[in-house]
Scaffold this motif. Structure first.
Motif, mmCIF file in Angstrom:
data_model
loop_
_atom_site.group_PDB
_atom_site.id
_atom_site.type_symbol
_atom_site.label_atom_id
_atom_site.label_comp_id
_atom_site.label_asym_id
_atom_site.label_seq_id
_atom_site.Cartn_x
_atom_site.Cartn_y
_atom_site.Cartn_z
ATOM 1 N N GLN A 64 -2.101 7.396 -12.214
ATOM 2 C CA GLN A 64 -3.110 6.685 -11.599
ATOM 3 C C GLN A 64 -2.898 5.359 -11.059
ATOM 4 N N LYS A 65 -1.960 4.507 -11.677
ATOM 5 C CA LYS A 65 -1.381 3.264 -11.301
ATOM 6 C C LYS A 65 -0.797 3.458 -9.819
ATOM 7 N N LEU A 66 -0.217 4.413 -9.634
ATOM 8 C CA LEU A 66 0.485 4.496 -8.381
ATOM 9 C C LEU A 66 -0.270 4.843 -7.352
ATOM 10 N N ILE A 75 0.331 1.523 1.007
ATOM 11 C CA ILE A 75 1.723 1.596 1.141
ATOM 12 C C ILE A 75 2.086 3.223 0.602
ATOM 13 N N SER A 76 3.449 3.526 0.959
ATOM 14 C CA SER A 76 3.725 5.011 0.767
ATOM 15 C C SER A 76 4.156 5.099 -0.722
ATOM 16 N N HIS A 77 4.130 6.608 -1.158
ATOM 17 C CA HIS A 77 4.230 6.686 -2.428
ATOM 18 C C HIS A 77 5.639 6.475 -2.912
ATOM 19 N N ALA A 78 6.511 6.485 -1.998
ATOM 20 C CA ALA A 78 7.979 5.965 -2.457
ATOM 21 C C ALA A 78 7.908 4.618 -2.704
ATOM 22 N N ALA A 79 7.316 3.793 -1.815
ATOM 23 C CA ALA A 79 7.139 2.282 -1.997
ATOM 24 C C ALA A 79 6.414 1.926 -3.419
ATOM 25 N N ILE A 83 7.300 0.074 -7.129
ATOM 26 C CA ILE A 83 6.662 -1.055 -7.796
ATOM 27 C C ILE A 83 6.148 -0.665 -9.314
ATOM 28 N N VAL A 84 5.733 0.487 -9.394
ATOM 29 C CA VAL A 84 5.271 1.098 -10.741
ATOM 30 C C VAL A 84 6.476 1.014 -11.719
ATOM 31 N N ASP A 88 6.518 -1.258 -15.007
ATOM 32 C CA ASP A 88 6.988 -0.622 -16.327
ATOM 33 C C ASP A 88 8.198 -1.493 -17.093
ATOM 34 N N ARG A 89 8.962 -1.776 -16.268
ATOM 35 C CA ARG A 89 10.329 -2.409 -16.953
ATOM 36 C C ARG A 89 9.962 -3.849 -17.283
ATOM 37 N N VAL A 90 9.044 -4.510 -16.506
ATOM 38 C CA VAL A 90 8.504 -5.875 -16.953
ATOM 39 C C VAL A 90 7.849 -5.603 -18.039
#
Length: 104
Positions: A64-66, A75-79, A83-84, A88-90
């Motif tokens: 959903q975030k993607l 933007i593309s799914h790859a990009a 970002i997601v 998540d890491r942050v």
């Protein structure tokens, strides 16, 4: 939600795993998009003996975030996946930092 049989073969116990069709319903994405995310290795479902995919509940939130990022930023799914993953890491690092501050 999928049910698993417990070790004693009696009453089923609830599972947090979600079937493919339910994932598509919850996220409102096309099955082809789910397949694309699988091919990219961005989501890692459990495979059943019947060669079906079962997804983790966290995958719903991430997809959903993607979708929101890709739509809003065009933007593309790859990009969007990059970002997601970074978001998540942050979030994980912020939680760890918060836990360390509590210990001090």
């Amino acid at each position: 939600m999928t049910l698993k049989v417990n070790d004693h073969g009696s009453l089923p116990i609830p599972s947090e795993l979600i079937a493919w069709t339910r994932l598509v319903e919850l996220t409102c994405v096309e099955p082809a998009t789910v397949a694309e995310l699988l091919d990219m290795g961005w989501i890692d479902p459990v495979r059943t003996r019947a060669d079906e995919y079962l997804f983790h509940s966290r995958d719903v939130y991430r997809i959903q975030k993607l979708q929101r990022l890709c739509r809003d930023l065009e933007i593309s799914h790859a990009a969007g996946c990059i970002i997601v993953d970074l978001i998540d890491r942050v979030e994980r690092l912020e939680q760890e930092l918060s836990e360390l501050r509590r210990l001090l």
